[in-house]
Enzyme design. Structure first.
Site, PDB file in Angstrom:
ATOM      1  CG  ASP A   1      -1.949   1.041   1.253  1.00  0.00           C
ATOM      2  OD1 ASP A   1      -2.340   1.457   0.161  1.00  0.00           O
ATOM      3  OD2 ASP A   1      -2.372   1.453   2.340  1.00  0.00           O
TER       4      ASP A   1
ATOM      5  CG  ASP B   1      -5.195  -2.310   2.240  1.00  0.00           C
ATOM      6  OD1 ASP B   1      -5.887  -1.915   1.295  1.00  0.00           O
ATOM      7  OD2 ASP B   1      -4.336  -1.608   2.795  1.00  0.00           O
TER       8      ASP B   1
END
Length: 638
Positions: free
Chosen positions: A337, A532
């Site tokens: 990320d 996530d």
């Protein structure tokens, strides 16, 4: 699909290995053996057979009564193929052919080896616990204006505790003092002081560095982050790696095969050797049994993984099981990320651009809406706005997944987010927006575009070193982000990331990871472990950054990095590779020496003395090799 966790209970100490019992009988047996050998070989004093049998019999029972007892108990349960039965058969067999000193020597040195193995296992587990079980025994709590010293378990939520300079924080809470400075080294592996202001989160295990500090308790003793992490790491020792599971299965097959081969060594020569003497070949069969004991493999391999978990904990990295130490060595792709992983996630408002709207009102409406979000960008906007939102009427705030927020502020319908949000609600905006490379938060009031704020993030200091190190390991790097493509590409180009994809919704990230896995990639995903979660579940190894700040992170990730340094990803891979190297060194060492002595024993060259010395010696070497992992230092950053 993730590696199987294989949660298996560790052997109970009350059964196979009685820890903490007196070793005096074993020491006495060793002394008797040494004295008898000195009399025989030093003073050439040969006692008669009955006297030798009596003395060596007593020495045998002193050294081996627990082993023989366990062998009998297991045999009564029809469990004949184990190291206890193996050693009992071999030593009693030695006594039946008059090899009393060798029978006692085998039992004495085997028991000494077990003693050292148990001590090494206890030390490895103790080291892991000591790394994290840093909770103080007492805490100063303020009740009715009086400072009382109590056990942390007696403190309730919302009570105030005091931490003197140099003391450890006992419970999670928020800082009541105006400011404080804390050492988080025991939790994160970093000794850099962490300065905090009033209202900041303070966690159990941190050390107060300066003035007397007061903290309002937010979690009970057993619910603190530190308690959860300690429980997680202790559980990790019970999650066996594939190598451990293989060795356990191997030992179950290996031992009966050894018994069969030893029997063949004794009986088969009768049909092929003209000068066959049963006693000679029976002795060779006993040598075969002794050297075949699998204890060096069964003990040293878990020790290697305990050491790896301990070394990782010392460096602020928590593996949730030995299996992930194995899996992380097979990773060929690291997917990351952007925000909070490679960038600091500390956003600052750079520019306010209003279109046919008062700038002050735009900031008020936007900040009031964002005040209901914990996203780093939202926090930056509310910090920028300051106290202007006090008194604002905030209603019906909703998150539009992957796009932004909507709500009613002071009676006006307000939308704030990215281009996707405006496209979803069919609100036209300036074409110049598409050309902006920075992160923008676009604002619409009553379905009319009224302007935007530009936001900037900062790349972490060690992000470049992390990407360079991963490339040296031949690991492909991929960045996935919900931020727009121009911003993502800018970060990727500056760091040299192989592939970068922006403007992704959670389901788009899942699709990207699925595509990588369909192409045969073995990947780790690094993110916050909360937003996530679907991608973490898909990855072979889910790695969470800054795990001390999020309960969900600790629960969902396979590996938790306790601070915000991406270079810890490289450290975690290095520890996995180091552990695997040590484990396979032990396997090769044990099997190589055992096969050599097996051949020598079957050929009549090796005696029971060589067999027991080789067996115990290789076990001790393997143990020493395994326990050294925890004392190894990690390579410095470039």
């Amino acid at each position: 699909m993730k590696a199987e966790e294989n949660i298996i209970e560790l052997p109970q100490q009350t059964d196979e290995h009685e820890h903490g019992e007196s070793h005096l009988p074993l020491i006495l047996s060793f002394v008797v053996l040494v004295v008898m050998l000195c009399l025989e070989y030093g003073f050439k004093l040969h006692l008669n057979n009955s006297t030798q049998l009596l003395i060596f019999g007593i020495a045998y029972l002193l050294a081996g009564y627990q082993v023989v007892n366990l062998a009998i108990r297991k045999a009564l349960r029809f469990d004949f193929f184990n190291e206890f039965v193996l050693m009992t058969v071999a030593t009693i067999g030695a006594f039946t052919i008059g090899a009393y000193s060798e029978g006692v020597a085998v039992m004495v040195f085997y028991s000494i080896g077990e003693w050292f193995q148990d001590a090494a296992v206890d030390r490895a587990k103790g080291n892991i616990k000591a790394l994290l079980d840093i909770r103080p025994e007492t805490v100063t709590v303020i009740r009715n204006g009086v400072a009382l010293n109590v056990h942390p378990a007696e403190v309730k939520i919302n009570e105030t505790i005091q931490i003197k300079p140099g003391e450890k924080v006992a419970l999670d809470g928020v800082l009541l003092s105006e400011k404080g400075s804390f050492n988080t080294a025991a939790m994160t592996g970093e000794s850099k002081p962490d300065s905090k202001l009033k209202g900041a989160t303070v966690l159990a295990g941190m050390i107060n560095l300066n003035a007397l500090t007061e903290v309002k308790v937010q979690a009970l003793f057993q619910d603190s982050k530190l308690s959860k992490i300690l429980e997680m790491v202790q559980d990790a020792t019970a999650r066996k790696s594939q190598t451990q599971l293989f060795i356990s299965r191997f030992a179950k097959v290996y031992t009966p095969i050894v018994f069969l081969l030893a029997l063949m060594v004794v009986l088969l020569p009768f049909f092929f050797v003209d000068t066959y003497v049963f006693k000679e070949w029976f002795y060779r069969g006993l040598v075969f049994l002794v050297i075949s004991c699998p204890c060096a493999l069964v003990v040293s391999i878990p020790l290697g993984y305990f050491g790896g978990i301990g070394l990782a904990s010392k460096n602020g990295i928590l593996f949730k099981g030995a299996n992930f130490l194995d899996v992380i060595t097979e990773i060929d792709t690291v997917v990351m990320d952007k925000t909070g992983t490679l960038t600091k996630g500390v956003f600052r408002v750079q520019q306010v651009h209003a279109v046919n709207f008062q700038e002050a009102e735009l900031i008020l409406l936007l900040a009031a809406l964002e005040s209901k979000s914990t996203h780093p960008i939202a926090l930056a906007i509310t910090a920028f706005a300051g106290k202007v939102i006090q008194g604002a009427q905030i209603q019906q705030v909703e998150e539009v997944d992957g796009h932004g927020l909507k709500g009613i502020i002071n009676g006006k319908s307000v939308l704030a987010g990215n281009k996707g949000l405006f496209q979803k609600y069919h609100i036209p905006y300036d074409a110049v927006i598409d050309e902006q490379a920075d992160t923008l938060v676009m604002v619409a009031v009553d379905n009319q575009y009224v302007g935007y704020l530009s936001i900037a993030d900062e790349i972490k200091e060690d992000a470049q070193q992390t990407i360079n190190a991963l490339h040296r390991l031949k690991i492909k790097t991929v960045m996935l982000s919900g931020d727009k493509q121009s911003v993502v590409e800018k970060v990727a180009q500056s760091l040299g990331i192989d592939h970068a994809y922006g403007a992704l919704l959670p389901e788009d990230k899942v699709h990207q990871v699925e595509t990588l896995k369909e192409n045969g990639r073995r990947l780790a995903f690094v993110g916050d472990g909360v937003n996530d979660a679907p991608v973490v579940a898909l990855a072979d190894v889910g790695i969470a950054m800054g795990g001390l700040g999020s309960d969900a992170t600790i629960e969902t990730a396979d590996v938790v990095i306790q601070n915000d340094q991406p270079y810890k990803i490289v450290t975690a891979i290095y520890i996995g590779k180091l552990t695997k190297k040590i484990v396979w060194q032990n396997i090769s060492l044990a099997m190589g020496i055992k096969i050599l002595v097996l051949i020598l024993g079957a050929g009549g060259v090796a005696t029971l003395w060589e067999a027991v010395i080789a067996d115990v010696g290789v076990a001790l070497l393997a143990i020493l090799n395994a326990v050294r992992i925890q004392n190894m230092k990690m390579p410095e950053k470039d």
